[in-house]
Write an enzyme that holds these catalytic residues in place. Structure first.
Site, short mmCIF file in Angstrom:
data_model
loop_
_atom_site.label_atom_id
_atom_site.label_comp_id
_atom_site.label_asym_id
_atom_site.label_seq_id
_atom_site.Cartn_x
_atom_site.Cartn_y
_atom_site.Cartn_z
N TYR A 6 36.58 59.46 -105.46
CA TYR A 6 35.45 59.60 -104.54
C TYR A 6 35.65 60.80 -103.59
CZ TYR A 6 31.90 57.82 -101.20
OH TYR A 6 30.81 57.65 -100.38
N LYS A 41 33.16 63.93 -103.45
CA LYS A 41 32.44 64.24 -102.21
C LYS A 41 32.85 65.60 -101.66
CE LYS A 41 29.81 60.57 -101.72
NZ LYS A 41 28.34 60.67 -101.69
N1 CAA Z 1 47.66 54.75 -95.58
C1 CAA Z 1 48.90 54.45 -95.99
N2 CAA Z 1 49.21 53.33 -96.65
C2 CAA Z 1 48.23 52.47 -96.90
C3 CAA Z 1 46.90 52.73 -96.50
C4 CAA Z 1 46.65 53.90 -95.80
N3 CAA Z 1 45.42 54.23 -95.36
N4 CAA Z 1 46.14 51.69 -96.89
C5 CAA Z 1 46.96 50.84 -97.53
N5 CAA Z 1 48.21 51.31 -97.52
C6 CAA Z 1 49.39 50.66 -98.08
C7 CAA Z 1 49.42 49.20 -97.68
O1 CAA Z 1 50.00 49.07 -96.41
C8 CAA Z 1 50.28 48.61 -98.78
O2 CAA Z 1 51.61 48.88 -98.54
P1 CAA Z 1 52.71 47.73 -98.68
O3 CAA Z 1 52.57 47.26 -100.11
O4 CAA Z 1 53.97 48.44 -98.38
O5 CAA Z 1 52.31 46.70 -97.67
C9 CAA Z 1 49.89 49.43 -100.00
O6 CAA Z 1 49.29 50.63 -99.49
C10 CAA Z 1 48.88 48.73 -100.88
O7 CAA Z 1 47.71 48.44 -100.08
P2 CAA Z 1 46.62 47.41 -100.52
O8 CAA Z 1 47.19 46.04 -100.46
O9 CAA Z 1 45.35 47.65 -99.77
O10 CAA Z 1 46.46 47.83 -102.08
P3 CAA Z 1 45.45 47.34 -103.10
O11 CAA Z 1 45.87 47.93 -104.39
O12 CAA Z 1 45.18 45.89 -102.99
O13 CAA Z 1 44.09 48.06 -102.59
C11 CAA Z 1 42.61 49.80 -102.11
C12 CAA Z 1 44.01 49.44 -102.53
C13 CAA Z 1 41.61 49.30 -103.16
C14 CAA Z 1 42.52 51.30 -102.04
C15 CAA Z 1 42.28 49.17 -100.73
O14 CAA Z 1 43.26 49.57 -99.82
C16 CAA Z 1 40.93 49.62 -100.21
O15 CAA Z 1 39.88 49.13 -100.64
N6 CAA Z 1 40.93 50.55 -99.26
C17 CAA Z 1 39.68 51.07 -98.66
C18 CAA Z 1 39.24 52.31 -99.34
C19 CAA Z 1 38.04 52.82 -98.61
O16 CAA Z 1 38.05 53.12 -97.43
N7 CAA Z 1 36.93 52.97 -99.32
C20 CAA Z 1 35.73 53.42 -98.71
C21 CAA Z 1 34.57 52.78 -99.37
S1 CAA Z 1 33.05 53.09 -98.50
C22 CAA Z 1 32.76 54.69 -98.80
O17 CAA Z 1 33.39 55.34 -99.57
C23 CAA Z 1 31.59 55.28 -98.06
C24 CAA Z 1 31.96 56.50 -97.35
O18 CAA Z 1 31.59 57.59 -97.78
C25 CAA Z 1 32.70 56.42 -96.08
#
Ligand code: CAA
Length: 240
Positions: free
Chosen positions: A147, A151
């Site tokens: 994404y 973008k």
């Molecule tokens: N920075 C650093 N580390 C991070 C992090 C970040 N921002 N986010 C998560 N982590 C780490 C977690 O702490 C975790 O570490 P540990 O295992 O050591 O605890 C590890 O990464 C795994 O994290 P998750 O449990 O979240 O992993 P997952 O595989 O279950 O999910 C993900 C990953 C799907 C990316 C989930 O974190 C997520 O959905 N994140 C949000 C993504 C996002 O912001 N999308 C925007 C959608 S809306 C949009 O896109 C519109 C727009 O234009 C703004």
């Protein structure tokens, strides 16, 4: 003269707000959608705005869809490339399809719609193309290499096409929304979203109407000197 505007992904979320705002500006608006037929029908019933189904990410479909709109409604003056999807996941978990689908729809859709409409705009010496980018294309986002790349590509596409369109009266601009209270953002896991909202100085998600107002401005006759620009609307979450 009523300008004709096409808004991709226009039946829901930010797209719907854009359709309504351009209609309120006096334009003849057509929404495009790809999937949810039921929501599209409800949208047309509620707003009186026609909705055309085609996949902006498929080149031929976009060309045919725009040709049909032009023959049914009239030549397209304004294109808002809003259609977008997410397939979030860390690189390790992301499939090639997750990568390719997002590039095809989010970035490819902009190319396909521009290909369909640019020449007519050039001939009529007027055009407005507004591309919906994202804060995540500017700043990156964990779990969104697809994404963020698409973008970010939109922002480069905007600046390149703006240079090509300028002498024909075609402006090309982008908006980079932050986190807006739509279905797309609602799909982000609650604890992750809480952390994101905590980083927004304004202290809340944005509203679709707050993006639509800017699209209205960029699509207007009076915005003729604004081209190649990116307007960030993100509650102060990313400043640069
Ligand atoms: N920075 C650093 N580390 C991070 C992090 C970040 N921002 N986010 C998560 N982590 C780490 C977690 O702490 C975790 O570490 P540990 O295992 O050591 O605890 C590890 O990464 C795994 O994290 P998750 O449990 O979240 O992993 P997952 O595989 O279950 O999910 C993900 C990953 C799907 C990316 C989930 O974190 C997520 O959905 N994140 C949000 C993504 C996002 O912001 N999308 C925007 C959608 S809306 C949009 O896109 C519109 C727009 O234009 C703004």
């Amino acid at each position: 003269m009523s300008r004709i505007a096409v808004v991709t992904g226009g039946t829901r979320g930010i797209g719907r707000a854009i359709c309504e705002s351009l209609r309120d500006d006096g334009m003849t608006v057509v929404a495009n959608y790809a999937g949810n037929e039921e929501k599209a029908k409800a949208f047309t019933a509620e707003t009186g705005i026609a909705a055309y189904k085609f996949d902006v990410g498929t080149h031929e479909e976009a060309l045919e869809g725009c040709a049909k709109i032009a023959s049914d409604v009239g030549p397209i003056d304004v294109v808002v490339n809003n259609a977008g999807i997410t397939r979030d996941g860390t690189l390790m978990k992301m499939s090639y399809d997750d990568w390719h689908d997002v590039m095809r729809v989010n970035l490819g859709g902009c190319f396909n719609m521009a290909k369909a409409c640019f020449e007519g705009m050039k001939d009529r010496k007027f055009g407005r193309i507004v591309n919906i980018g994202s804060i995540n294309g500017q700043a990156g986002q964990y779990g969104q290499v697809n994404y963020a790349a698409a973008k970010s590509g939109i922002h480069g596409f905007t600046k390149a096409l703006a240079q090509e369109g300028a002498r024909f009266g075609i402006t090309v601009n982008a908006i980079a929304p932050g986190y807006i209270d739509t279905d797309m953002v609602a799909a982000v896991p609650e604890p992750v979203l809480e952390k994101i909202v905590a980083k927004i100085p304004v202290g809340r998600l944005g509203h679709a109407e707050e993006i639509a107002r800017a699209v209205s401005f960029l699509s207007s006759e009076k915005a003729a000197f604004v081209t190649g620009s990116t307007m960030s609307i993100n509650g102060g979450q990313h400043m640069y």
